[in-house]
Design an enzyme around this catalytic site. Structure first.
Site, PDB file in Angstrom:
ATOM      1  N   CYS A   1       0.783  -1.242  -0.017  1.00 41.25           N
ATOM      2  CA  CYS A   1       0.112  -0.044  -0.014  1.00 41.25           C
ATOM      3  C   CYS A   1       0.884   1.315  -0.181  1.00 41.25           C
ATOM      4  O   CYS A   1       0.279   2.399  -0.363  1.00 41.25           O
ATOM      5  CB  CYS A   1      -0.968  -0.050   1.270  1.00 41.25           C
ATOM      6  SG  CYS A   1      -1.817  -1.369   1.303  1.00 41.25           S
TER       7      CYS A   1
ATOM      8  N   HIS B   1      -3.583   7.074   3.484  1.00 44.10           N
ATOM      9  CA  HIS B   1      -3.999   5.688   2.902  1.00 44.10           C
ATOM     10  C   HIS B   1      -5.386   5.146   3.261  1.00 44.10           C
ATOM     11  O   HIS B   1      -5.741   5.480   4.579  1.00 44.10           O
ATOM     12  CB  HIS B   1      -3.088   4.595   3.204  1.00 44.10           C
ATOM     13  CG  HIS B   1      -3.461   3.133   2.645  1.00 44.10           C
ATOM     14  ND1 HIS B   1      -3.935   2.877   1.370  1.00 44.10           N
ATOM     15  CD2 HIS B   1      -3.483   1.923   3.536  1.00 44.10           C
ATOM     16  CE1 HIS B   1      -4.201   1.781   1.239  1.00 44.10           C
ATOM     17  NE2 HIS B   1      -3.930   1.112   2.725  1.00 44.10           N
TER      18      HIS B   1
ATOM     19  N   ASN C   1     -10.118  -0.248   0.234  1.00 38.44           N
ATOM     20  CA  ASN C   1      -8.761  -0.127   0.207  1.00 38.44           C
ATOM     21  C   ASN C   1      -8.232  -0.524  -1.437  1.00 38.44           C
ATOM     22  O   ASN C   1      -8.305  -2.015  -1.400  1.00 38.44           O
ATOM     23  CB  ASN C   1      -8.294  -1.066   1.343  1.00 38.44           C
ATOM     24  CG  ASN C   1      -6.664  -0.872   1.433  1.00 38.44           C
ATOM     25  OD1 ASN C   1      -5.924  -0.479   0.472  1.00 38.44           O
ATOM     26  ND2 ASN C   1      -6.215  -1.534   2.464  1.00 38.44           N
TER      27      ASN C   1
HETATM   28  N1  ACO Z   1     -18.763  -9.623   8.987  1.00 39.86           N
HETATM   29  C1  ACO Z   1     -19.175 -10.076   9.856  1.00 39.86           C
HETATM   30  N2  ACO Z   1     -18.336 -10.038  10.820  1.00 39.86           N
HETATM   31  C2  ACO Z   1     -17.130 -10.282  10.681  1.00 39.86           C
HETATM   32  C3  ACO Z   1     -16.464  -9.868   9.400  1.00 39.86           C
HETATM   33  C4  ACO Z   1     -17.497  -9.557   8.516  1.00 39.86           C
HETATM   34  N3  ACO Z   1     -17.114  -9.210   7.358  1.00 39.86           N
HETATM   35  N4  ACO Z   1     -15.335 -10.039   9.543  1.00 39.86           N
HETATM   36  C5  ACO Z   1     -14.860 -10.515  10.720  1.00 39.86           C
HETATM   37  N5  ACO Z   1     -16.116 -10.591  11.463  1.00 39.86           N
HETATM   38  C6  ACO Z   1     -16.344 -10.898  12.829  1.00 39.86           C
HETATM   39  C7  ACO Z   1     -15.117 -12.011  13.267  1.00 39.86           C
HETATM   40  O1  ACO Z   1     -15.419 -13.322  13.039  1.00 39.86           O
HETATM   41  C8  ACO Z   1     -15.290 -11.767  14.858  1.00 39.86           C
HETATM   42  O2  ACO Z   1     -16.156 -12.636  15.502  1.00 39.86           O
HETATM   43  P1  ACO Z   1     -16.193 -13.415  16.774  1.00 39.86           P
HETATM   44  O3  ACO Z   1     -15.620 -12.144  17.848  1.00 39.86           O
HETATM   45  O4  ACO Z   1     -17.501 -14.132  16.835  1.00 39.86           O
HETATM   46  O5  ACO Z   1     -14.883 -14.102  16.636  1.00 39.86           O
HETATM   47  C9  ACO Z   1     -15.577 -10.306  15.092  1.00 39.86           C
HETATM   48  O6  ACO Z   1     -16.215 -10.093  13.815  1.00 39.86           O
HETATM   49  C10 ACO Z   1     -14.446  -9.281  15.364  1.00 39.86           C
HETATM   50  O7  ACO Z   1     -13.512  -9.782  14.727  1.00 39.86           O
HETATM   51  P2  ACO Z   1     -12.007  -8.937  14.538  1.00 39.86           P
HETATM   52  O8  ACO Z   1     -11.153  -9.422  13.480  1.00 39.86           O
HETATM   53  O9  ACO Z   1     -11.496  -8.710  15.824  1.00 39.86           O
HETATM   54  O10 ACO Z   1     -12.674  -7.256  14.101  1.00 39.86           O
HETATM   55  P3  ACO Z   1     -11.909  -6.026  14.126  1.00 39.86           P
HETATM   56  O11 ACO Z   1     -12.943  -5.091  15.001  1.00 39.86           O
HETATM   57  O12 ACO Z   1     -10.638  -6.150  14.303  1.00 39.86           O
HETATM   58  O13 ACO Z   1     -12.253  -5.615  12.633  1.00 39.86           O
HETATM   59  C11 ACO Z   1     -10.849  -5.148  10.479  1.00 39.86           C
HETATM   60  C12 ACO Z   1     -11.620  -6.134  11.543  1.00 39.86           C
HETATM   61  C13 ACO Z   1     -11.880  -4.441   9.910  1.00 39.86           C
HETATM   62  C14 ACO Z   1     -10.272  -6.117   9.654  1.00 39.86           C
HETATM   63  C15 ACO Z   1      -9.980  -4.531  11.125  1.00 39.86           C
HETATM   64  O14 ACO Z   1      -9.029  -5.367  12.145  1.00 39.86           O
HETATM   65  C16 ACO Z   1      -9.068  -3.855  10.296  1.00 39.86           C
HETATM   66  O15 ACO Z   1      -9.503  -2.733   9.856  1.00 39.86           O
HETATM   67  N6  ACO Z   1      -7.894  -3.894  10.599  1.00 39.86           N
HETATM   68  C17 ACO Z   1      -6.794  -3.145   9.465  1.00 39.86           C
HETATM   69  C18 ACO Z   1      -7.017  -3.874   8.352  1.00 39.86           C
HETATM   70  C19 ACO Z   1      -6.684  -2.828   7.254  1.00 39.86           C
HETATM   71  O16 ACO Z   1      -7.139  -1.872   6.811  1.00 39.86           O
HETATM   72  N7  ACO Z   1      -5.631  -3.441   6.630  1.00 39.86           N
HETATM   73  C20 ACO Z   1      -5.200  -2.664   5.469  1.00 39.86           C
HETATM   74  C21 ACO Z   1      -4.028  -1.972   5.955  1.00 39.86           C
HETATM   75  S1  ACO Z   1      -2.613  -2.324   5.143  1.00 39.86           S
HETATM   76  C22 ACO Z   1      -3.098  -2.489   3.733  1.00 39.86           C
HETATM   77  O17 ACO Z   1      -3.649  -1.553   3.291  1.00 39.86           O
HETATM   78  C23 ACO Z   1      -2.610  -3.716   2.934  1.00 39.86           C
END
Ligand code: ACO
Length: 330
Positions: free
Chosen positions: A114, A257, A287
């Site tokens: 990214c 980003h 993204n």
């Molecule tokens: N829909 C519904 N539920 C979901 C989904 C979905 N699409 N995805 C995950 N969940 C659930 C999980 O299974 C979990 O359930 P559980 O508690 O029963 O186990 C719950 O939601 C929480 O999951 P987490 O992964 O802990 O959720 P979090 O609040 O961390 O959000 C996310 C996940 C959106 C991916 C977040 O961690 C994030 O944005 N991280 C950064 C990712 C990113 O932007 N990366 C790119 C930067 S670098 C680059 O661009 C390559």
């Protein structure tokens, strides 16, 4: 004296096909409400099958060239930042060069996930310092839908396809619009395992007549990536401001980003910049990795958010990990 560089033209392109959260609800166990509150994303664009990274890059490049008042024949170098090239060999840069119809000029890809666009800008700036007559095309482009695992709901909702391009050339004085004041690049390979696409690489080679596994797609420890993204972008922004004796009060627009609205909001708080000075389009494109910053930059300019005199701070974070910031003067 070494020539300074400026962005001579900007352009972006996204494919026509729009995929909404409701569309994703039909193929995976997710909801519009979950995706919206956790990420801020409402829609993303996907390329049709057979459309490659170089095809999106071509559209964005032609717009950037038109904006610069140039034709392809004016270019001297092509750089394509991407982690989803059309193929390993030839590079997307060489394929784009062929599609632009300009044989002969050096063309290559940059792999910095990214942060690729800002890594590409630094390469362009170095080329202009070496060759003051250079016009370097930096065309960041991604077809991430080709590396998205639609059985992994935690990653497949996040990404979209698109391209953003700029033409970089020498500028004569500090008043030149789009002047690159400074660029800061960092990387931390020790954290690389938190965000990967391993399948097909030399350590995870493809084997004939076997089915591919999830390692061929984006895999990510979301929560860890989130924390590092906020911390690292805040640090690299503060560092470039300090290095240039500037503060966030001097910045008219921050273009981060576009990965997740909560990452962007947390970054704004850490930098003490109010939301009205932070550009956001993650809601419409998701993204788009290397393409996210140049798409946002071109769109911000087109929307009148960047005007003559504006100081703009760009920042990005991605797999590697890589992180970068750039100061621009319009
Ligand atoms: N829909 C519904 N539920 C979901 C989904 C979905 N699409 N995805 C995950 N969940 C659930 C999980 O299974 C979990 O359930 P559980 O508690 O029963 O186990 C719950 O939601 C929480 O999951 P987490 O992964 O802990 O959720 P979090 O609040 O961390 O959000 C996310 C996940 C959106 C991916 C977040 O961690 C994030 O944005 N991280 C950064 C990712 C990113 O932007 N990366 C790119 C930067 S670098 C680059 O661009 C390559």
């Amino acid at each position: 004296m070494t020539k300074q560089s400026a962005l001579k033209g900007l352009g972006f392109h996204v494919p026509d096909k729009i995929v909404s959260n409701q569309d994703l609800e039909k193929i995976i166990d997710t909801t519009d409400e979950w995706i919206t509150t956790r990420t801020g994303i409402k829609t993303r664009h996907y390329a049709e099958p057979g459309i490659g990274t170089s095809d999106l890059a071509l559209e964005a490049s032609l717009k950037a060239l038109k904006d610069a008042g140039m034709s392809p024949g004016d270019l001297t170098h092509i750089i394509v930042p991407t982690f989803t090239p059309d193929s390993y060999v030839p590079s997307a840069g060489c394929i784009l060069q062929h599609k632009l119809g300009i044989p002969g000029i050096p063309s290559y890809d940059i792999a910095a996930a990214c942060s690729g666009f800002l890594y590409g800008l630094e390469n362009a700036r170095a080329l202009v310092a070496l060759h003051p007559e250079a016009n370097v095309l930096v065309a960041a482009s991604e077809v991430i839908s080709s590396r998205t695992n639609f059985k992994d709901r935690s990653t497949c909702v996040l990404f979209g396809d698109g391209a953003g391009a700029v033409v970089v050339g020498a500028c004569d004085n500090a008043a030149s619009p789009g002047r690159i004041i400074d660029i800061l690049l960092t990387a931390d390979g020790a954290l690389g395992e938190l965000l990967t696409v391993k399948g097909g690489g030399s350590c995870t080679p493809p084997l004939l007549d076997t089915t591919i596994g999830p390692e061929y797609f984006v895999q990510m420890e979301g929560r860890d990536v989130f924390k590092h993204a906020v911390r690292s972008m805040a640090t690299v922004c503060k560092d470039i401001l300090a290095k240039n004796s500037l503060s966030t009060d001097d910045i008219d627009l921050v273009i981060p980003h576009q990965a997740n609205i909560r990452i962007i909001q947390s970054l704004g708080k850490k930098l003490n910049v109010s939301p009205d000075r932070i550009f956001v389009n993650v809601d419409r494109y998701g993204n788009t990795s290397a393409a996210s910053v140049p798409i946002a930059l071109a769109e911000a300019r087109d929307q009148g958010r960047i005007t003559p005199g504006s100081k703009v701070l760009l920042t990005s974070f991605g797999g590697g990990f890589t992180c970068a910031s750039t100061l621009l003067q319009f």
